[in-house]
Design a protein around this motif. Structure first.
Motif, PDB file in Angstrom:
ATOM      1  N   VAL A 178      -5.683   1.017  -3.210  1.00  0.00           N
ATOM      2  CA  VAL A 178      -6.009  -0.407  -3.156  1.00  0.00           C
ATOM      3  C   VAL A 178      -5.998  -1.006  -4.560  1.00  0.00           C
ATOM      4  O   VAL A 178      -5.529  -2.133  -4.768  1.00  0.00           O
ATOM      5  N   PHE A 188       0.829  -1.203   0.000  1.00  0.00           N
ATOM      6  CA  PHE A 188       0.000   0.000   0.000  1.00  0.00           C
ATOM      7  C   PHE A 188       0.870   1.262   0.000  1.00  0.00           C
ATOM      8  O   PHE A 188       0.561   2.234  -0.681  1.00  0.00           O
ATOM      9  N   VAL A 212      -9.423  -3.098   4.673  1.00  0.00           N
ATOM     10  CA  VAL A 212      -9.371  -4.023   3.538  1.00  0.00           C
ATOM     11  C   VAL A 212      -9.279  -5.459   4.026  1.00  0.00           C
ATOM     12  O   VAL A 212     -10.007  -6.354   3.561  1.00  0.00           O
ATOM     13  N   HIS A 266      -5.486  -0.399   5.439  1.00  0.00           N
ATOM     14  CA  HIS A 266      -5.097  -1.806   5.356  1.00  0.00           C
ATOM     15  C   HIS A 266      -5.969  -2.667   6.264  1.00  0.00           C
ATOM     16  O   HIS A 266      -6.400  -3.773   5.885  1.00  0.00           O
ATOM     17  N   TYR A 320     -13.703  -2.388   4.078  1.00  0.00           N
ATOM     18  CA  TYR A 320     -13.413  -1.386   3.047  1.00  0.00           C
ATOM     19  C   TYR A 320     -14.593  -1.277   2.087  1.00  0.00           C
ATOM     20  O   TYR A 320     -15.138  -2.277   1.629  1.00  0.00           O
TER      21      TYR A 320
END
Length: 316
Positions: free
Chosen positions: A158, A85, A123, A120, A128
Motif C-alpha cells: 500500500v 497494487f 483499503v 484492495h 485496512y
C-alpha cells in the motif's frame, strides 16, 4: 480541485525473471500440466494490460500536477487500484526481511490475486489497519547502530502504491538540487553535481551539513501539515497518519513516538523529502536567489547538504 477521471499508477515495473533452462534437451520438452501455457499467457497479458492502465493514469496525474502547481489534489485515493497494487507488489524486493506479519514475498505470491483483491477491498472501504514495524539494526561506519523499521508486507504494498501516486504530484514541485530518494536520481548524480561545482568554478566556501538523527526526529504533526499543503484528499492523509501512528515493535513491546518517520519503510523517503522541501529547500532556493552575494550552489541528498559559495569579484 482534481477530477475523478484523472486516474493514477505505481512506480517501478519489475519483470518476473525468466525460467532458467534446465538439463532436459530441447528435443525432449518437460511434460506440463494441461493449461499451464495458457494460464501463464493469460497472466502475462493481464499484467501487461494492468501496467498500461496504471501508466496512463499516472501520466494524467503528472500532467495535472505540472499544470496546476498551486492547487490541492482532493481526489487521489481512487488511483490506489488493483493494477497499481499488483505492480507495487512485483516492484518489492524478493528477498527483503519480513515484518511482524512474518510474510515473505514468495509466500504472498501464492494466490496473489485473491490476496490483493482482499487488501484492495480493505483499503477502499477503510478497514485496512497498518501493523507496527519490526525494529532492526544495521551497523554504521562510526561503530554505532542505525535503527530501521521493517514494515509488514501488505503495508509495503500500500505504501509503494501511495508513493507512486504522490511522486507524480511532488516531482513537479521538488527543487533540482534535491537528489535523495527520487526517481531517476541517486547518490552518483549528487556527487557529479558536487564535483562539477567544485572543479568548474572558483569556490570560496564549502559548507557541509547533516541533520542529526533526522528520520528519528522529524515532527509528525508538521509533516502531515506539510503534506496537506498539496494533498487535500482526506483518505490519503488518513493512510499516512495510520503509518505514522502504527509504532515499532521491539522486544515484544510496541512504542509510538510523536517524532520520526520510521527509517527503512517504503513511504519514509518520500515523506522525508516533503518535510525537507518545506523546511530547507524552499528557504535555501529563495535565499540564494534574493539575498546571497555571489554564486551559491546547493546539493542535498536526504538530510545531507553541501552548499558552495563563490563570492562576487569586485574590481576597483
Amino acid at each position: 480541485m482534481m477530477h475523478d477521471r484523472e486516474k493514477s499508477h505505481s512506480a517501478i515495473r519489475a519483470e518476473k525473471p525468466a525460467n532458467k533452462v534446465g538439463s532436459v534437451p530441447a528435443a525432449e520438452p518437460v511434460e506440463q500440466r494441461a493449461g499451464t501455457k495458457r494460464n501463464a499467457g493469460e497472466q502475462s497479458t493481464h499484467r501487461t494490460q494492468g501496467w498500461v492502465r496504471v501508466t496512463q493514469a499516472l501520466d494524467r496525474v503528472r500532467q495535472v500536477a505540472r499544470q496546476r502547481k498551486e492547487e490541492k489534489f482532493t481526489s487521489l485515493f481512487h488511483h490506489l487500484s488493483m493494477d497499481l497494487f499488483r505492480e507495487s507488489f512485483f516492484a518489492l524486493k524478493r528477498e527483503a526481511a519480513p515484518g511482524v506479519d512474518g510474510l515473505t514475498w514468495q509466500t504472498y505470491e501464492a494466490d496473489l490475486e485473491l490476496k490483493l483483491a482482499d487488501l484492495h477491498s480493505r483499503v477502499q472501504r477503510g478497514a485496512y489497519r497498518a501493523l507496527p514495524s519490526r525494529r532492526a539494526y544495521i551497523p554504521k561506519a562510526d561503530g554505532r547502530q542505525r535503527p530501521l523499521a521493517v514494515a509488514a508486507l501488505e503495508d509495503k504494498i500500500v505504501q509503494k502504491a501511495t508513493v507512486a501516486v504522490l511522486n507524480c504530484v511532488y516531482e513537479e514541485i521538488f527543487i533540482g538540487f534535491s537528489y535523495g530518494f527520487r526517481p531517476k536520481r541517486g547518490q552518483h548524480d549528487a556527487l557529479d553535481a558536487l564535483v562539477v561545482g567544485i572543479s568548474d568554478r572558483r569556490v570560496n566556501y564549502i559548507f557541509d551539513a547533516d541533520v542529526a538523527s533526522f528520520f528519528d526526529s522529524v515532527s509528525k504533526e508538521w509533516l502531515v501539515r506539510f503534506v496537506e499543503h498539496r494533498i487535500g484528499d482526506k483518505r490519503i492523509i488518513r493512510l499516512i497518519r495510520k503509518w505514522l501512528k502504527a509504532g515499532v515493535l521491539e522486544d515484544g513491546v510496541v512504542t509510538v513516538s510523536e517524532m520520526g518517520t520510521g527509517q527503512g519503510s517504503v513511504i519514509s523517503p518520500l515523506l522525508a523529502n516533503i518535510y525537507m522541501h518545506y523546511v530547507f529547500d524552499l528557504w535555501a532556493d529563495r535565499w540564494r536567489r534574493r539575498e546571497a552575494q555571489g554564486d551559491v550552489i546547493v546539493v542535498r541528498f536526504a538530510d545531507d547538504c553541501a552548499p558552495r559559495r563563490r563570492e562576487e569579484e569586485v574590481t576597483m
